[in-house]
Design an enzyme around this catalytic site. Structure first.
Site, PDB file in Angstrom:
ATOM      1  CG  ASP A   1      -8.440  -4.385  -2.757  1.00 33.09           C
ATOM      2  OD1 ASP A   1      -7.636  -3.457  -2.930  1.00 33.09           O
ATOM      3  OD2 ASP A   1      -9.672  -4.238  -2.812  1.00 33.09           O
TER       4      ASP A   1
ATOM      5  CG  HIS B   1      -2.065   0.914   1.131  1.00 31.49           C
ATOM      6  ND1 HIS B   1      -1.976   2.263   1.379  1.00 31.49           N
ATOM      7  CD2 HIS B   1      -3.341   0.671   0.761  1.00 31.49           C
ATOM      8  CE1 HIS B   1      -3.166   2.810   1.178  1.00 31.49           C
ATOM      9  NE2 HIS B   1      -4.011   1.873   0.787  1.00 31.49           N
TER      10      HIS B   1
HETATM   11  C1  SDX Z   1      -6.255   0.055  -2.850  1.00 30.23           C
HETATM   12  O1  SDX Z   1      -4.507   4.572  -1.931  1.00 30.23           O
HETATM   13  C2  SDX Z   1      -5.407   3.939  -1.307  1.00 30.23           C
HETATM   14  O2  SDX Z   1      -5.788   4.283  -0.226  1.00 30.23           O
HETATM   15  C3  SDX Z   1      -6.003   2.754  -2.071  1.00 30.23           C
HETATM   16  C4  SDX Z   1      -7.003   1.903  -1.310  1.00 30.23           C
HETATM   17  C5  SDX Z   1      -8.294   2.657  -1.061  1.00 30.23           C
HETATM   18  O3  SDX Z   1      -9.022   2.246  -0.131  1.00 30.23           O
HETATM   19  O4  SDX Z   1      -8.606   3.570  -1.837  1.00 30.23           O
HETATM   20  O5  SDX Z   1      -6.447   1.472  -0.086  1.00 30.23           O
HETATM   21  C6  SDX Z   1      -7.402   0.668  -2.123  1.00 30.23           C
HETATM   22  O6  SDX Z   1      -6.016   0.406  -3.968  1.00 30.23           O
HETATM   23  C7  SDX Z   1      -5.386  -0.948  -2.118  1.00 30.23           C
HETATM   24  C8  SDX Z   1      -4.178  -1.436  -2.988  1.00 30.23           C
HETATM   25  C9  SDX Z   1      -4.694  -2.531  -3.925  1.00 30.23           C
HETATM   26  N1  SDX Z   1      -3.615  -2.926  -4.890  1.00 30.23           N
HETATM   27  C10 SDX Z   1      -2.993  -4.095  -4.811  1.00 30.23           C
HETATM   28  O7  SDX Z   1      -3.156  -4.922  -3.913  1.00 30.23           O
HETATM   29  C11 SDX Z   1      -2.043  -4.355  -5.991  1.00 30.23           C
HETATM   30  C12 SDX Z   1      -0.698  -4.869  -5.458  1.00 30.23           C
HETATM   31  N2  SDX Z   1      -0.039  -3.781  -4.728  1.00 30.23           N
HETATM   32  C13 SDX Z   1       0.958  -2.997  -5.475  1.00 30.23           C
HETATM   33  O8  SDX Z   1       0.665  -2.810  -6.825  1.00 30.23           O
HETATM   34  C14 SDX Z   1       1.415  -1.767  -4.703  1.00 30.23           C
HETATM   35  O9  SDX Z   1       1.690  -2.179  -3.435  1.00 30.23           O
HETATM   36  C15 SDX Z   1       0.529  -0.532  -4.650  1.00 30.23           C
HETATM   37  C16 SDX Z   1       0.106  -0.072  -5.993  1.00 30.23           C
HETATM   38  C17 SDX Z   1      -0.677  -0.806  -3.818  1.00 30.23           C
HETATM   39  C18 SDX Z   1       1.350   0.560  -3.968  1.00 30.23           C
HETATM   40  O10 SDX Z   1       2.350   0.916  -4.848  1.00 30.23           O
HETATM   41  P1  SDX Z   1       3.455   2.035  -4.455  1.00 30.23           P
HETATM   42  O11 SDX Z   1       3.131   2.741  -3.215  1.00 30.23           O
HETATM   43  O12 SDX Z   1       3.711   2.856  -5.668  1.00 30.23           O
HETATM   44  O13 SDX Z   1       4.668   1.168  -4.072  1.00 30.23           O
HETATM   45  P2  SDX Z   1       5.795   0.724  -5.075  1.00 30.23           P
HETATM   46  O14 SDX Z   1       5.163   0.179  -6.326  1.00 30.23           O
HETATM   47  O15 SDX Z   1       6.768   1.846  -5.188  1.00 30.23           O
HETATM   48  O16 SDX Z   1       6.422  -0.512  -4.269  1.00 30.23           O
HETATM   49  C19 SDX Z   1       7.472  -0.293  -3.358  1.00 30.23           C
HETATM   50  C20 SDX Z   1       8.330  -1.552  -3.508  1.00 30.23           C
HETATM   51  C21 SDX Z   1       8.692  -1.852  -4.974  1.00 30.23           C
HETATM   52  O17 SDX Z   1       9.917  -2.526  -4.938  1.00 30.23           O
HETATM   53  P3  SDX Z   1      11.279  -1.639  -5.284  1.00 30.23           P
HETATM   54  O18 SDX Z   1      11.062  -1.005  -6.653  1.00 30.23           O
HETATM   55  O19 SDX Z   1      11.374  -0.603  -4.189  1.00 30.23           O
HETATM   56  O20 SDX Z   1      12.390  -2.659  -5.264  1.00 30.23           O
HETATM   57  O21 SDX Z   1       7.570  -2.700  -3.053  1.00 30.23           O
HETATM   58  C22 SDX Z   1       7.360  -3.590  -4.147  1.00 30.23           C
HETATM   59  C23 SDX Z   1       7.649  -2.833  -5.436  1.00 30.23           C
HETATM   60  O22 SDX Z   1       8.119  -3.697  -6.455  1.00 30.23           O
HETATM   61  N3  SDX Z   1       5.979  -4.019  -4.082  1.00 30.23           N
HETATM   62  C24 SDX Z   1       5.565  -5.262  -4.280  1.00 30.23           C
HETATM   63  C25 SDX Z   1       4.172  -5.209  -4.077  1.00 30.23           C
HETATM   64  N4  SDX Z   1       3.801  -3.961  -3.779  1.00 30.23           N
HETATM   65  C26 SDX Z   1       4.930  -3.219  -3.787  1.00 30.23           C
HETATM   66  N5  SDX Z   1       6.202  -6.397  -4.601  1.00 30.23           N
HETATM   67  C27 SDX Z   1       5.447  -7.517  -4.716  1.00 30.23           C
HETATM   68  N6  SDX Z   1       4.103  -7.552  -4.547  1.00 30.23           N
HETATM   69  C28 SDX Z   1       3.440  -6.412  -4.218  1.00 30.23           C
HETATM   70  N7  SDX Z   1       2.110  -6.453  -4.031  1.00 30.23           N
END
Ligand code: SDX
Length: 440
Positions: free
Chosen positions: A374, A316
């Site tokens: 989720d 998140h």
């Molecule tokens: C919702 O914003 C809100 O409040 C949203 C929400 C709401 O109520 O409105 O809470 C609802 O959207 C919840 C999130 C649902 N999405 C998912 O579950 C999809 C999987 N999650 C990721 O796509 C990700 O965690 C996000 C999109 C939720 C957050 O992305 P960020 O904040 O941009 O984080 P990032 O992509 O920069 O990740 C930081 C690191 C990265 O690694 P590095 O580049 O630093 O090496 O963490 C890794 C990412 O690769 N990472 C993951 C991961 N999520 C982040 N690696 C594996 N699996 C994951 N799920």
């Protein structure tokens, strides 16, 4: 709105120095009632010629708000100061809608009148059903929601004047009331069953379940356990600060677009798998994993930089601790499955084991990746009988209460103006046109 500035004469400030020229700029620090302070950079460009640069808005406060507060490190979520855990345990979705819109929990008369009003706005214009017939039966429900909710603008001209507080409130009531009806119609259309009208003798969640699962041929009694679980799921999805879809609604609304069009824009943004579309993606992922023995394979893929696979329902932007909604959702999931006498749901077993393994893995620990709202929601929705394709439509149904409350707050904020970000331009600088016959 009331930023709590520092006591007169002791304003906190931040000073920036350009080390190329030695020039400095001092900017005020604004304090909220809780949470991080903000640097007021509104004069930055005018006085220095600098833009700030923050793709994804990781360090940017886009507005002042009094609706929802999140502390991502502590895993705290408050709606108008009330913890989500307490609202999920003791409140109901109608109360939470009122709280988000008006700032206080309703007294008995206010709750009665609000519920009465919402109930009597649940019908949609009869011609609206014609829009559904233009879609293929296998159209994704979110495609239908985008189209039909946007089309509401064409039916309710008496509540599109955003300058009129009365019209803003009627539009808010209409949207909260009609989203369940439209979502249920999207489901009925996809399964080729006739639309079921809302009933004024049913509660909000009960009415939605009746419109979704009843058929004209026989009496349909909504299971009170499922109705209670549905209502709690709506509460858990109602609002969440300035997330992508809420920011979309605010940006659309900042141009003066009518509220129905703004909510349609929010639905479009929520659809993405990185946002509200994640609940559908989680079910697909758990189904693809298929057995606990395959979990290590997927954990490995989630950690592999060369693999675009991510653990859906994990991570998140704000929560670097457990999403408090996920905890309530997991508890509700286990309650609903046992009350429905659904034992050994394989997807729940895989989800619990996946969470256990991931939370012990250093990659997830180091990046502070925890289950989010989720991760467990889809398992309950599947148990209730919804197809996976409806999961995000249910998220949009519930989030409409938050979207419209945030939209109303923005419209009523005296400092709001049209949102118009700038950029860091790295494209071609000025050059002259080359005629076709002189191009290689
Ligand atoms: C919702 O914003 C809100 O409040 C949203 C929400 C709401 O109520 O409105 O809470 C609802 O959207 C919840 C999130 C649902 N999405 C998912 O579950 C999809 C999987 N999650 C990721 O796509 C990700 O965690 C996000 C999109 C939720 C957050 O992305 P960020 O904040 O941009 O984080 P990032 O992509 O920069 O990740 C930081 C690191 C990265 O690694 P590095 O580049 O630093 O090496 O963490 C890794 C990412 O690769 N990472 C993951 C991961 N999520 C982040 N690696 C594996 N699996 C994951 N799920």
């Amino acid at each position: 709105m009331s930023q709590t500035a520092s006591p007169a004469g002791t304003a906190d400030t931040v000073t920036l120095t350009d080390n190329r020229t030695g020039k400095t700029i001092t900017m005020p620090v604004l304090h909220g009632s809780t949470g991080p302070d903000v640097i007021d950079i509104r004069k930055l460009y005018g006085e220095t010629g600098f833009f700030t640069y923050d793709p994804g808005f990781t360090s940017t406060g886009s507005c002042e708000s009094q609706i929802t507060f999140i502390d991502g490190d502590q895993g705290i979520l408050l709606h108008r100061g009330y913890p989500i855990e307490e609202l999920a345990e003791h409140s109901d979705f109608m109360e939470v809608c009122y709280l988000l819109l008006h700032g206080e929990l309703p007294n008995p008369k206010e709750k009665h009148d609000f519920t009465y009003t919402i109930t009597r706005h649940t019908m949609v214009h009869e011609q609206l059903s014609n829009f559904f017939r233009g879609f293929r039966r296998d159209a994704h429900p979110m495609a239908i929601m985008c189209g039909v909710v946007g089309a509401l603008s064409a039916f309710y001209h008496d509540s599109t004047d955003i300058e009129d507080p009365k019209q803003r409130m009627i539009a808010s009531h209409r949207l909260i009331a009609k989203m369940p009806t439209i979502a249920a119609m999207a489901y009925k259309y996809s399964v080729g069953q006739p639309f079921i009208y809302p009933r004024n003798d049913l509660g909000y969640a009960e009415n939605f379940l009746h419109m979704t699962f009843a058929v004209p041929c026989e009496e349909y009694k909504v299971n009170p356990i499922i109705a209670k679980a549905m209502d709690r799921i709506f509460i858990l999805h109602a609002d969440h600060e300035q997330n992508a879809s809420t920011s979309t609604v605010r940006l659309a609304g900042s141009s003066g677009a009518n509220p129905f069009a703004c909510i349609a824009a929010g639905i479009a943004s929520l659809w993405g798998p990185a946002h509200g579309g994640a609940n559908e993606a989680v079910l697909k992922m758990l189904t693809e994993i298929g057995h606990k023995d395959r979990i290590p394979e997927f954990i490995k893929r989630a950690k592999d930089k060369n693999d675009s696979f991510r653990l859906m329902g994990f991570g998140h932007r704000v929560y670097k601790n457990y999403d408090p909604r996920a905890k309530v959702m997991q508890k509700t999931c286990q309650e609903v499955l046992s009350q429905l006498d659904i034992r050994d749901e394989p997807l729940l077993e895989i989800a619990v084991e996946l969470e256990r393994i991931a939370l012990q893995d250093e990659y997830f620990v180091e990046k502070k990746l925890y289950p989010n709202v989720d991760f467990y929601s889809g398992i309950i929705l599947k148990a209730i009988g919804f197809p996976t394709s409806m999961f995000t439509a249910l998220f949009a149904l519930a989030r409409t209460a938050g979207w419209i409350s945030q939209w109303k707050e923005m419209i009523e904020d005296p400092v709001q103006k049209i949102g118009r970000p700038r950029q860091l331009y790295t494209g071609a600088t000025k050059r002259s046109y080359v005629p076709l016959d002189r191009r290689g």
